[in-house]
Design an enzyme around this catalytic site. Structure first.
Site, PDB file in Angstrom:
ATOM      1  N   THR A 318     -16.411 -18.146  50.641  1.00 56.77           N
ATOM      2  CA  THR A 318     -15.882 -18.591  49.360  1.00 56.77           C
ATOM      3  C   THR A 318     -15.953 -20.114  49.277  1.00 56.77           C
ATOM      4  O   THR A 318     -15.590 -20.790  50.241  1.00 56.77           O
ATOM      5  CB  THR A 318     -14.425 -18.112  49.202  1.00 56.77           C
ATOM      6  OG1 THR A 318     -14.460 -16.698  49.129  1.00 56.77           O
ATOM      7  CG2 THR A 318     -13.769 -18.674  47.967  1.00 56.77           C
ATOM      8  N   GLN A 391     -21.412  -9.966  47.740  1.00 58.13           N
ATOM      9  CA  GLN A 391     -20.163  -9.427  48.270  1.00 58.13           C
ATOM     10  C   GLN A 391     -19.119  -9.329  47.166  1.00 58.13           C
ATOM     11  O   GLN A 391     -18.988 -10.248  46.345  1.00 58.13           O
ATOM     12  CB  GLN A 391     -19.585 -10.291  49.393  1.00 58.13           C
ATOM     13  CG  GLN A 391     -18.423  -9.545  50.063  1.00 58.13           C
ATOM     14  CD  GLN A 391     -17.616 -10.381  51.026  1.00 58.13           C
ATOM     15  OE1 GLN A 391     -17.079 -11.426  50.657  1.00 58.13           O
ATOM     16  NE2 GLN A 391     -17.511  -9.929  52.259  1.00 58.13           N
ATOM     17  N   CYS A 423     -10.669  -9.900  53.948  1.00 57.22           N
ATOM     18  CA  CYS A 423     -10.034 -11.123  53.456  1.00 57.22           C
ATOM     19  C   CYS A 423      -8.527 -11.082  53.741  1.00 57.22           C
ATOM     20  O   CYS A 423      -7.845 -10.127  53.379  1.00 57.22           O
ATOM     21  CB  CYS A 423     -10.290 -11.293  51.968  1.00 57.22           C
ATOM     22  SG  CYS A 423      -9.655 -12.858  51.375  1.00 57.22           S
ATOM     23  N   ASN A 561     -19.382 -10.891  64.288  1.00 56.86           N
ATOM     24  CA  ASN A 561     -19.025 -12.146  63.624  1.00 56.86           C
ATOM     25  C   ASN A 561     -17.794 -12.777  64.271  1.00 56.86           C
ATOM     26  O   ASN A 561     -16.832 -12.078  64.578  1.00 56.86           O
ATOM     27  CB  ASN A 561     -18.758 -11.854  62.128  1.00 56.86           C
ATOM     28  CG  ASN A 561     -18.127 -13.012  61.382  1.00 56.86           C
ATOM     29  OD1 ASN A 561     -17.082 -12.862  60.767  1.00 56.86           O
ATOM     30  ND2 ASN A 561     -18.753 -14.164  61.424  1.00 56.86           N
ATOM     31  N   ASP A 563     -16.902 -17.137  65.650  1.00 56.94           N
ATOM     32  CA  ASP A 563     -16.993 -18.273  66.576  1.00 56.94           C
ATOM     33  C   ASP A 563     -18.395 -18.604  67.075  1.00 56.94           C
ATOM     34  O   ASP A 563     -18.525 -19.370  68.035  1.00 56.94           O
ATOM     35  CB  ASP A 563     -16.109 -18.048  67.818  1.00 56.94           C
ATOM     36  CG  ASP A 563     -14.633 -17.987  67.482  1.00 56.94           C
ATOM     37  OD1 ASP A 563     -14.283 -18.307  66.329  1.00 56.94           O
ATOM     38  OD2 ASP A 563     -13.841 -17.618  68.364  1.00 56.94           O
TER      39      ASP A 563
END
Ligand SMILES: Cc1cc2nc3c(=O)[nH]c(=O)nc-3n(C[C@H](O)[C@H](O)[C@H](O)COP(=O)(O)O)c2cc1C
Length: 720
Positions: A318, A391, A423, A561, A563
């Site tokens: 975002t 998305q 989220c 997903n 780091d």
């Protein structure tokens, strides 16, 4: 060996052996060419190699000579605060308006009340002092179009007056030449462009009258009819205004969704009755199978997907994952991109702000790299594949299903539609969307099944977290359900049709306090492998299963997903955690050339000049996407500052005592190898504005910026 053990071991091996070279970069040639940090390199320039245990947890190991300490004092490094990047994941109404709708601000549109996560963030106003009417904005001085507001129009119609009083003087950056003109041959911002003197002139007619005209790159007058044409031909997925108006007035028919939702309502009721009776344990429990009614239609055959070692992805982000930023990442070797998260409901209401998020650059419409290193589904057509996926977030099935039908119908360039189930921000979570879906598996299955039913040939995927709470990981149960369907549904309806799952190795509760859990991701990868095998065998037994409707012929891809901050992390995860590919979020914003590192398999110690070059590129791409007028330039500035809020976190690897660098380590106060490097490391947003001014000219007095992260400061204690 457990996957995580191998992961850990390879990290340790790297700690043991890797030591960056300590050359000062010259600026004669790109640093990326000059320096290669070879994992087997020995300690150089007399730096004593310390064991990794000497590393202070959470602190980037900056070489002593770059630390800022008072003369004669030694630096004691305080462990800096963790930055809560979950804060940055949110999108409030204001932010929303800024990106899409605020182009309409000032046209009499009502401003929405400030609500949502970022309600205290405003960015000032940035428009011309006096508005130029559209009827003259792209025309030669003497040939205005007719103004539909006539006498009532409050915009300026006098181009000379506008140039003198209505706006500020042209910018001097880029040598005063309009970068959009240079690129496209003509400038879509017309008279409003802040470089207009490079594409306009005064011509003298035979009768002696002098007329101001716009010119193209070759100095020719254009266009006589006031039509700039669509100068920027590189942006795709532009949805016609009429469609958005029709959506807002509920004039768009969703035939597929309507039929499907009618069936779904009935089916859900039957299923609930069955479930309750079963719970009561009565012998008369309804047999769901006996009551079950066939859905009104089967999903269409989907395009096959491919995720492999050679396709590192950019996470949906975002605000940060805007079109110019994604374009920059693609330039640097990113192979898969996602839109910023759009909200299902506003899409259905025709909100410009959400449809704008679906625009993509043409570089995102080309096929991703493909070596066939990973498993390839039968029927995968690489030539028709593309990089860009959308998305969305939704809190109830009907919103997810209808908005999916709308996206599939109105957007010609979509690789997939991804449902956000991760989220963490309150605004979404409390409404039942985002990570709340992880605790509502039945609803989640209905959403994915329905989206898959109405999406034509566009595959459906999901992005999840490990769970909501730290004490209860739900990801694996959810994935099993997404792969096979609930016990009751799987053998009559088949699989829900989820083509891929991305797992962010954190819970909602965890925020960013701990590292992403790659051990759990590796376990999940092993589980998915078993599920894919199970799907294969189910395919053989399911009643009337239509093979064509199984995503990727029954194979669910799995993307890890969390780091990822270097090629070392990337390949470690692919090779040891056994994910199909890795999605990179903050690592890409902090160092977009991470994709180049992955492609070349080496650390790249980018010089400050090279990094400034990426900022310049972003500025150019921003102006191309949003315009080179006051509004477009300051949009670009605002999103550039958002970018810099992460970009400034990069610690050049040449300054580090040990490799690999870690995204979770923060540096004590340090200086760079030159002034520019020091400036690029500044956490002060006023310095970011200064950097933006190198390319976008002075920020208007009305411009303001509040970083998303409350504090980026760190401390250093000096001891005598
Ligand atoms: C600024 C920011 C914005 C994000 N926006 C989204 C989003 O719109 N949708 C989403 O699924 N995840 C979003 N995320 C989460 C990322 O996609 C990703 O899962 C997370 O950052 C972990 O990956 P990383 O460690 O590589 O950053 C966002 C994260 C950040 C930092």
């Amino acid at each position: 060996m457990k996957p995580q053990e191998s992961t850990k071991r390879s990290q340790d091996e790297i700690h043991d052996t890797a030591t960056p070279q300590q050359q000062e970069p010259t600026h004669d040639e790109p640093a990326s060419k000059r320096q290669r940090f070879d994992e087997s390199a020995e300690t150089q320039n007399g730096t004593t190699k310390k064991s990794p245990v000497d590393r202070v947890k959470g602190v980037a190991p900056i070489k002593a000579e770059y630390l800022i300490v008072a003369p004669g004092q030694s630096a004691k490094v305080a462990v800096p605060d963790v930055i809560d990047d979950d804060e940055a994941e949110g999108r409030g109404t204001i932010e929303h308006q800024q990106q899409g709708d605020s182009r309409d601000a000032g046209k009499g549109g009502k401003r929405k009340k400030k609500t949502g996560q970022n309600k205290e963030r405003t960015f000032g106003t940035f428009s011309d002092a006096q508005r130029l009417c559209n009827s003259v904005a792209w025309t030669p001085e003497f040939s205005p179009r007719s103004c539909k507001f006539g006498e009532r129009c409050n915009g300026l119609h006098d181009i000379r007056k506008y140039l003198k009083e209505g706006r500020r003087a042209d910018l001097e950056t880029f040598g005063g030449k309009c970068p959009t003109l240079e690129k496209f041959g003509k400038c879509p911002s017309g008279w409003r462009c802040l470089f207009v003197s490079s594409h306009s002139k005064e011509v003298e007619h035979e009768d002696g009258r002098k007329e101001l005209v716009l010119t193209d790159k070759d100095g020719n007058t254009y266009p006589d009819d006031g039509d700039t044409g669509d100068a920027n031909t590189e942006v795709v997925n532009n949805v016609e205004g009429q469609i958005k108006i029709d959506l807002s007035r509920k004039r768009v028919q969703f035939e597929k969704s309507d039929k499907y939702l009618k069936w779904l309502e009935k089916d859900t009721q039957i299923f609930r009755d069955h479930h309750h009776k079963q719970k009561d344990g009565g012998a008369e429990a309804l047999d769901y199978r006996a009551m079950y009614v066939e859905p009104p239609f089967k999903p269409s055959e989907k395009k096959r997907l491919y995720f492999g070692r050679e396709t590192p992805a950019l996470a949906p982000l975002t605000t940060q994952g805007n079109l110019p930023f994604r374009r920059l990442c693609v330039d640097l070797g990113c192979e898969l991109t996602y839109s910023e998260m759009a909200m299902g409901m506003p899409l259905l209401q025709g909100a410009k702000s959400d449809w704008t998020l679906m625009r993509a650059h043409k570089s995102e419409t080309t096929p991703p790299r493909f070596n066939g290193d990973g498993p390839v589904a039968q029927g995968y057509d690489h030539s028709k594949d593309l990089k860009f996926g959308a998305q969305i977030a939704a809190n109830v099935p009907w919103v997810a299903i209808k908005s999916t039908e709308a996206l599939a119908r109105f957007l010609p360039h979509l690789r997939l539609i991804d449902l956000n189930c991760g989220c963490p921000i309150d605004m979404l979570y409390k409404s039942g969307a985002g990570s709340a879906l992880l605790d509502a598996p039945s609803k989640l299955e209905r959403m994915i099944r329905g989206m898959n039913a109405v999406s034509d040939d566009v595959p459906i995927t999901a992005k999840i977290r490990m769970g909501v709470r730290d004490d209860k990981f739900t990801a694996q149960k959810n994935i099993e359900r997404l792969a096979l369907g609930s016990e009751e549904h799987r053998d009559i309806l088949g699989a829900p049709g989820c083509a891929a799952v991305t797992l962010h190795g954190r819970t909602r509760q965890q925020r960013y306090t701990r590292a992403a859990n790659w051990e759990y991701i590796a376990e999940t990868a092993a589980m998915i492998k078993r599920l894919n095998e199970k799907t294969d065998s189910l395919t053989d037994t399911i009643r009337e299963v239509d093979e064509r409707t199984l995503p990727n012929g029954g194979r669910m891809f799995f993307i890890g997903n969390g780091d990822c901050y270097s090629h070392i992390d990337y390949f470690d995860h692919v090779d040891n955690a056994k994910v199909d590919t890795v999605m990179i979020g903050r690592g890409a914003i902090i160092k977009p050339w991470i994709y180049e590192e992955i492609q070349t398999g080496q650390y790249l110690d980018k010089s400050a000049t090279e990094r400034l070059g990426y900022i310049e590129k972003f500025a150019r791409y921003g102006m191309e996407a949003w315009g080179s007028d006051e509004l477009g330039i300051n949009y670009t500035r605002r999103f550039l500052l958002e970018f810099l809020s992460f970009f400034s976190r990069y610690v050049p690897i040449g300054l580090l005592e040990y490799l690999p660098p870690s995204i979770n380590e923060r540096p004590p106060a340090y200086k760079g190898r030159n002034e520019l490097e020091t400036l690029l490391a500044s956490k002060d947003y006023k310095d970011w504005i200064k950097i933006s001014e190198m390319f976008l000219g002075p920020a208007p007095a009305t411009f303001s910026f509040t970083p998303k992260h409350k504090s980026n400061s760190y401390e250093i204690e000096a001891e005598g």
